[in-house]
Design a protein around this motif. Structure first.
Motif, short mmCIF file in Angstrom:
data_model
loop_
_atom_site.label_atom_id
_atom_site.label_comp_id
_atom_site.label_asym_id
_atom_site.label_seq_id
_atom_site.Cartn_x
_atom_site.Cartn_y
_atom_site.Cartn_z
N ASN A 184 77.38 26.97 59.45
CA ASN A 184 76.05 26.66 59.77
C ASN A 184 75.30 26.52 58.78
O ASN A 184 73.97 26.57 58.95
CB ASN A 184 75.72 28.01 60.84
CG ASN A 184 75.45 29.41 59.97
OD1 ASN A 184 76.02 29.37 58.91
ND2 ASN A 184 75.11 30.19 60.77
N ARG A 185 75.80 26.21 57.58
CA ARG A 185 75.09 25.57 56.43
C ARG A 185 74.14 26.38 56.09
O ARG A 185 73.10 26.23 55.40
CB ARG A 185 74.49 24.11 56.98
CG ARG A 185 75.20 23.27 57.48
CD ARG A 185 75.21 22.13 56.67
NE ARG A 185 73.99 21.29 56.60
CZ ARG A 185 73.81 20.31 57.05
NH1 ARG A 185 74.34 19.84 58.27
NH2 ARG A 185 72.31 19.58 57.06
N LEU A 186 74.21 27.79 56.28
CA LEU A 186 73.49 28.59 55.22
C LEU A 186 73.95 28.63 53.94
O LEU A 186 73.24 29.08 53.11
CB LEU A 186 73.78 30.17 56.11
CG LEU A 186 73.15 30.73 57.23
CD1 LEU A 186 73.46 31.99 57.54
CD2 LEU A 186 71.66 30.43 57.10
N VAL A 187 75.12 28.18 53.65
CA VAL A 187 75.81 28.01 52.25
C VAL A 187 76.12 26.55 52.63
O VAL A 187 76.62 25.94 53.28
CB VAL A 187 76.84 28.76 52.14
CG1 VAL A 187 77.36 28.31 50.58
CG2 VAL A 187 76.38 30.19 51.89
N GLY A 237 68.39 29.48 63.28
CA GLY A 237 67.85 28.24 63.55
C GLY A 237 66.04 28.41 63.48
O GLY A 237 65.66 27.55 64.01
N MET A 238 65.59 29.49 62.90
CA MET A 238 64.19 29.52 62.60
C MET A 238 63.77 28.51 61.41
O MET A 238 64.46 28.69 60.46
CB MET A 238 63.51 30.82 62.42
CG MET A 238 63.73 31.59 63.82
SD MET A 238 62.71 32.93 63.61
CE MET A 238 63.15 33.96 64.91
N THR A 239 62.73 27.97 61.59
CA THR A 239 62.29 27.26 60.25
C THR A 239 61.73 27.95 59.60
O THR A 239 61.27 29.22 59.75
CB THR A 239 61.25 26.11 60.82
OG1 THR A 239 60.09 26.77 61.35
CG2 THR A 239 61.76 25.12 61.58
N SER A 260 75.68 15.54 60.00
CA SER A 260 74.95 14.45 60.74
C SER A 260 74.14 15.26 61.51
O SER A 260 72.91 14.72 62.01
CB SER A 260 75.76 13.59 61.64
OG SER A 260 76.66 14.49 62.71
N TYR A 261 74.20 16.61 61.54
CA TYR A 261 73.16 17.23 61.99
C TYR A 261 72.16 17.88 61.33
O TYR A 261 72.15 18.02 59.95
CB TYR A 261 73.50 18.65 62.90
CG TYR A 261 74.39 18.42 64.00
CD1 TYR A 261 73.97 18.52 65.21
CD2 TYR A 261 75.88 18.40 63.61
CE1 TYR A 261 74.77 18.56 66.32
CE2 TYR A 261 76.67 18.37 64.96
CZ TYR A 261 76.11 18.48 66.09
OH TYR A 261 77.15 18.26 67.25
N ASP A 262 70.68 18.05 61.73
CA ASP A 262 69.86 18.73 60.89
C ASP A 262 70.17 20.17 60.99
O ASP A 262 70.49 20.70 62.00
CB ASP A 262 68.32 18.46 61.60
CG ASP A 262 67.25 19.38 60.96
OD1 ASP A 262 67.13 19.19 60.02
OD2 ASP A 262 66.78 20.32 61.68
N ALA A 263 69.87 20.71 59.82
CA ALA A 263 70.73 22.16 59.41
C ALA A 263 69.97 23.10 60.59
O ALA A 263 70.58 23.86 61.36
CB ALA A 263 70.34 22.71 58.15
N ILE A 264 68.63 23.01 60.87
CA ILE A 264 67.82 23.98 61.86
C ILE A 264 68.54 23.64 63.22
O ILE A 264 68.90 24.56 64.05
CB ILE A 264 66.53 23.46 61.84
CG1 ILE A 264 65.72 23.79 60.15
CG2 ILE A 264 65.89 24.47 62.72
CD1 ILE A 264 65.60 25.21 60.13
N GLN A 265 68.65 22.29 63.69
CA GLN A 265 69.08 22.00 64.86
C GLN A 265 70.70 22.62 65.22
O GLN A 265 70.87 23.05 66.19
CB GLN A 265 69.22 20.58 65.41
CG GLN A 265 67.65 19.87 65.25
CD GLN A 265 66.90 20.62 66.20
OE1 GLN A 265 67.32 21.18 67.49
NE2 GLN A 265 65.57 20.75 66.16
#
Lengths: 378, 216
Positions: free
Chosen positions: A52-55, B123-125, A71-76
């Motif tokens: 989930n790209r926390l790292v 997924g919070m900014t 290819s995703y935005d990390a938040i999305q």
């Protein structure tokens, strides 16, 4: 489905570069639970947090349903993955309902939809709806853990990441929550990456287990293969000297039982019983009543004497029966308790299903030890 | 008895001075909240900057108020405001920075890392995290900082009477120069009572602002 390809992560530390995750390639099939297992510092949590790209990975690719996560935005991306952390991490300033609704709110669901979903989730994790308006500190540890799982499931993500999700609760509650979670997973069929340091939990929860050491994936296999054919001494040591006993947890009694054991009716004559046993070529027969419930045992020695006697009167008492869907460990334990080397097996309604013997169990365990070992990561 | 008689005869004047006193504190602390809270949040991003900012704010606290007023006279004289309301507000504003910045920084910095990770993982900014998790959790501690600032400033404002800013300090200053214990005690009592009342009032506000999930 989650696929990791040549995933690596290096950190710079004062002692030089540390390879926290070293060229890991693995795939979690759709709807299965893969447990990442290993001692602390082995890279299992870092591997999961790269999903989930926390790292951020140093190199390598991660695909979810064949789509590159880059290819995703990390938040999305994170909003589409359920995430449960070890410390549960419920927000103390929010009610249970607000906690559960965090991701739906971020995704812009209507208030109505959020409320409906929160109630549905409470039922799913076996919590009373009235707890929705409570704050986390008013809940017991087990209840908080359930809310943590409900929160991760809120937006119905196909993929769940669970970082030692049941680590913060006492062993008894833990067993209960694990069992409930398995039942839930049998229905929901999420693709789950599950980090644990507990081999028993891994064997219980995992469809597959990935063993990590020093950032490398040492073996990735189903639990039975891992226990019966550990790829190297480190894994054999990690899974423990009692690994054959652990394997017995994985197999149901029904897989080891002999369903063809002969039965005779309680009001049959002994002569009739002899004919049935001769035909089956066995020295024993289980006596059952009209409802097919086991009630006694006949051996060929008891057949001597008057041929017209009823089986009911000739039978010896039976060992305590075991239910077919219990695991072998329970059956063996019960055999030791009653000092017998076989037991009758019954189905959920108590009807006779077969017999299980120590020889039969040995045979089942030996069989998968002979299966060809798969090499490396599948 | 003299003192009670003095107070009884001068109620309107005492009220007027109290309002002056409070308005100085409220304006200064209000401005300090508007700057101190964002600064406190911003410096959580960088440890070294945080240390530097807190060091400077701490140093300002150690400057005696009378000296600070003195220093500002020639500087503000340039805009014709060497004494009076403006230098008093500026001094109070500066003294409020440390408690407010420090409490904001500490409160945000001490939010359980597990909560931050949970928020991030869901997924919070960064802004959503601040608004829905970190600031609500920090509010009680920030409010405590504001309370400290207000109580300190009620005391310091008494000294601002010497640069003509008015307030309850006027009674004290005149009491000293006219050797009149009636005015002196009236001013001292007024300042003390005001500080205690403000403290309780703000404690109530602090409790109201604390999310119910964090209480008890």
């Amino acid at each position: 489905m989650i696929r990791l390809e040549n995933l690596s992560k290096t950190f710079d530390s004062p002692e030089g570069t540390v390879r926290a995750v070293d060229n890991v390639t693995m795939e979690v099939p759709e709807g299965e639970v893969a447990v990442l297992l290993g001692p602390s510092g082995c890279g299992k949590t870092t591997t999961m947090k790269m999903v989930n790209r926390l790292v951020q990975p140093t190199s390598g690719k991660i695909y979810i349903d064949d789509k590159d996560t880059d290819s995703y935005d990390a938040i999305q991306l994170r909003r589409q993955l359920g995430y449960v952390i070890q410390q549960i991490g419920l927000f103390p300033n929010m009610t249970v309902e607000q906690n559960i609704s965090v991701v739906p709110r971020l995704l812009g669901w209507s208030r109505q939809a959020q409320q409906t979903r929160a109630r549905e989730l409470m039922r799913m994790v076996a919590l009373d709806e009235r707890l929705l308006s409570r704050f986390p500190k008013e809940l017991s540890g087990g209840q908080q853990q359930r809310v943590g799982v409900a929160r991760a499931l809120a937006a119905d993500p196909p993929v769940l990441l669970m970082d030692e999700p049941f680590g913060a609760i006492d062993p008894i509650n833990r067993e209960v929550i694990q069992d409930e979670f398995l039942k839930m997973q049998a229905k929901l069929k999420k693709t789950i990456m599950f980090v644990s340091h507990d081999i028993d939990e891994a064997v219980k929860m995992g469809d597959k287990i990935a063993i990590f050491r020093d950032g490398r994936l040492e073996q990735y296999d189903d639990p039975d293969m891992l226990l019966s054919q550990p790829a190297n001494p480190f894994i054999a040591d990690f899974v423990g000297g009692d690994r054959e006993l652990k394997r017995m947890r994985l197999t149901r009694v029904s897989a080891a039982m002999d369903p063809d054991a002969p039965t005779v009716q309680a009001d049959d004559s002994v002569a009739n019983a002899r004919a049935i046993m001769d035909q089956a070529g066995r020295a024993h027969a289980v006596v059952v009543d009209a409802a097919n419930r086991p009630m006694g045992l006949l051996t060929d020695r008891q057949l001597d004497g008057e041929p017209g006697r009823l089986c009911r009167d000739a039978a010896n008492p039976l060992p305590e029966p075991v239910t077919a869907d219990r695991d072998l460990r329970t059956a063996v334990s019960s055999m030791f308790t009653h000092d017998v080397d076989w037991m009758p097996v019954v189905d959920a309604d108590g009807c006779f299903a077969g017999v299980v013997t120590q020889d039969g169990i040995r045979g089942v365990l030996a069989e998968s030890r002979r299966r060809p070992a798969r090499q490396g990561a599948a | 008895m003299d003192i009670l008689a003095y107070i009884a005869n001068n109620i309107p004047l005492i009220l007027e001075r109290t309002v002056e006193h409070l308005s100085l504190v409220v304006v200064a602390v209000g401005a300090a909240i508007a700057t101190g809270v964002p600064i406190g949040i911003a410096i959580t991003q960088n440890r070294r900057i945080a240390d530097a900012v807190l060091y400077v704010a701490g140093m300002i606290m150690t400057i005696p108020s009378i000296a600070l007023f003195g220093v500002m006279i020639p500087i503000l004289a340039v805009v014709g405001q060497g004494i009076g309301y403006l230098p008093a507000v500026i001094a109070l504003f500066l003294y409020s920075q440390l408690p407010i910045i420090r409490n904001t920084y500490t409160a945000i910095d001490n939010v359980d890392p597990a909560l931050r990770e949970a928020a991030r993982g869901m997924g919070m900014t960064a802004v959503q995290r601040l608004r829905t998790v970190e600031i609500p959790m920090a509010v009680p501690v920030i409010a405590a900082g504001v309370r400290t600032a207000v109580v300190i400033n009620i005391g310091i404002t008494a000294i601002a009477a010497y640069i003509g800013a008015g307030g309850l300090g006027d009674f004290i200053a005149r009491g000293i120069s006219q050797t009149d214990p009636r005015q002196l005690v009236t001013g001292a009592l007024g300042v003390s009572i005001l500080a205690v009342l403000a403290d309780y009032a703000l404690l109530w506000v602090q409790n109201r602002l604390t999310p119910s999930g964090l209480k008890g």
